[in-house]
Design a protein around this motif. Structure first.
Motif, PDB file in Angstrom:
ATOM      1  N   THR A 164     -17.602  31.557  18.999  1.00 23.77           N
ATOM      2  CA  THR A 164     -17.772  31.089  18.108  1.00 23.77           C
ATOM      3  C   THR A 164     -18.879  30.001  17.475  1.00 23.77           C
ATOM      4  N   VAL A 165     -20.296  31.307  17.477  1.00 17.28           N
ATOM      5  CA  VAL A 165     -20.815  31.657  16.448  1.00 17.28           C
ATOM      6  C   VAL A 165     -21.307  32.740  16.010  1.00 17.28           C
ATOM      7  N   MET A 172     -23.647  39.458  21.115  1.00 13.29           N
ATOM      8  CA  MET A 172     -22.480  38.380  21.052  1.00 13.29           C
ATOM      9  C   MET A 172     -21.219  38.648  20.867  1.00 13.29           C
ATOM     10  N   TYR A 173     -20.892  39.311  19.521  1.00 15.92           N
ATOM     11  CA  TYR A 173     -19.565  39.802  19.344  1.00 15.92           C
ATOM     12  C   TYR A 173     -18.618  40.418  19.942  1.00 15.92           C
ATOM     13  N   LYS A 228     -25.604  25.984  17.413  1.00 15.77           N
ATOM     14  CA  LYS A 228     -24.015  25.911  16.221  1.00 15.77           C
ATOM     15  C   LYS A 228     -24.615  24.567  15.812  1.00 15.77           C
ATOM     16  N   SER A 229     -25.245  23.872  16.509  1.00 16.67           N
ATOM     17  CA  SER A 229     -25.808  22.294  16.140  1.00 16.67           C
ATOM     18  C   SER A 229     -27.373  22.391  15.297  1.00 16.67           C
ATOM     19  N   HIS A 266     -24.654  31.509   9.436  1.00 14.63           N
ATOM     20  CA  HIS A 266     -23.654  31.884   9.555  1.00 14.63           C
ATOM     21  C   HIS A 266     -22.926  32.252  10.913  1.00 14.63           C
ATOM     22  N   ASN A 267     -24.224  33.409  11.414  1.00 22.84           N
ATOM     23  CA  ASN A 267     -23.759  34.348  12.736  1.00 22.84           C
ATOM     24  C   ASN A 267     -25.139  34.595  13.193  1.00 22.84           C
ATOM     25  N   TYR A 268     -24.946  34.405  14.432  1.00 21.08           N
ATOM     26  CA  TYR A 268     -25.737  35.008  15.818  1.00 21.08           C
ATOM     27  C   TYR A 268     -25.470  36.227  16.086  1.00 21.08           C
TER      28      TYR A 268
END
Length: 259
Positions: free
Chosen positions: A18-19, A57-58, A109-110, A149-151
């Motif tokens: 999700t991130v 993470m991906y 995310k926040s 936009h991404n981690y």
């Protein structure tokens, strides 16, 4: 990713995805610089034998695992994967792991982009070593590869604290650095509550050194302050923590997620 059959792993992987919405190639030079920087800085400590890994993470897997895992858990780096490690989590701690990882994802995310470098995640879990016994591992993680936009990648340090925390439920904290608020010993609540920090920045520097077993003389040299000042801080730290010995302080710091 190799064939995955574990629903437990797949659940965690859904959180992580999700991130991040794409895979990127890592810059080896920049990643090595990040590793060396975080090993030196005060936001990561080792109170025992440890290893580190770079988590993608991906893919939901590790791009790299250091050779220290052999000393800590008895496994060869080549046989390790994130799913393999998750399978070694103590059955009673598995639900904690999923809850912690969900909360980590929701927190980041926040988080405003410019705040990302100023937070460290930490929690402890029991992991089965190759000999069949369980070791209590302290997981510490910082973001090292990300954009607006991404981690993409996380640097994780896994430290054996079995000699410090002998029993009790896993503890989860998100530590703010350079004046950012911290969230200690986060419970199963839907929102994050900022924690009051009982220690000053200098006291935190010394607390970290105490946990790492450093003498007052060494701390004085490293922090460029007098031995008398270090000892005064140590006395104040014990008083604030309401403990009598350095060992009690270390155990309470781990239990309460102060470090």
């Amino acid at each position: 990713m190799k064939g995955t059959t574990s629903n437990y792993f797949l659940t965690a992987h859904k959180f992580w995805k999700t991130v991040v919405n794409k895979e990127t190639a890592a810059d080896p030079v920049k990643l090595q610089q990040q590793i060396e920087m975080h090993q030196r800085l005060l936001n990561v400590f080792q109170a025992g034998a440890y290893y580190y890994l770079i988590f993608n993470m991906y893919t939901g897997n590790a791009d790299f695992i250091s050779s220290g895992v052999k000393q800590v858990l008895g496994y060869e780096p080549e046989e390790m994967s994130v799913e393999f490690m998750m399978d070694k989590i103590h059955p009673d701690d598995k639900s904690f792991f999923l809850n912690f990882e969900y909360k980590v994802v929701e927190f980041f995310k926040s988080l405003p982009f410019e705040k990302i470098p100023f937070y460290k995640v930490q929690y402890d879990l029991r992991m089965k070593a190759s000999c069949g016994t369980y070791r209590r591992m302290l997981h510490q993680a910082v973001q090292i590869d990300y954009d607006e936009h991404n981690y993409y990648r996380t640097l994780c340090f896994e430290t054996d604290i079995s000699h410090i925390k002998l029993e009790g439920e896993p503890c989860f904290s998100i530590i703010g650095l350079d004046g950012e608020p911290s969230y200690y010993n986060i419970q199963n609540t839907p929102s994050f509550t900022k924690s009051y920090d009982i220690f000053t920045k200098r006291e935190r520097d010394i607390l970290k050194g105490i946990i790492e077993g450093k003498s007052s003389k060494i701390l004085a040299e490293e922090l460029f302050i007098s031995l008398h000042t270090v000892n005064a801080h140590r006395k104040n730290i014990l008083s604030k923590a309401n403990v009598k010995t350095p060992l009690d302080l270390v155990r309470k710091a781990i239990k309460e997620g102060w470090i």
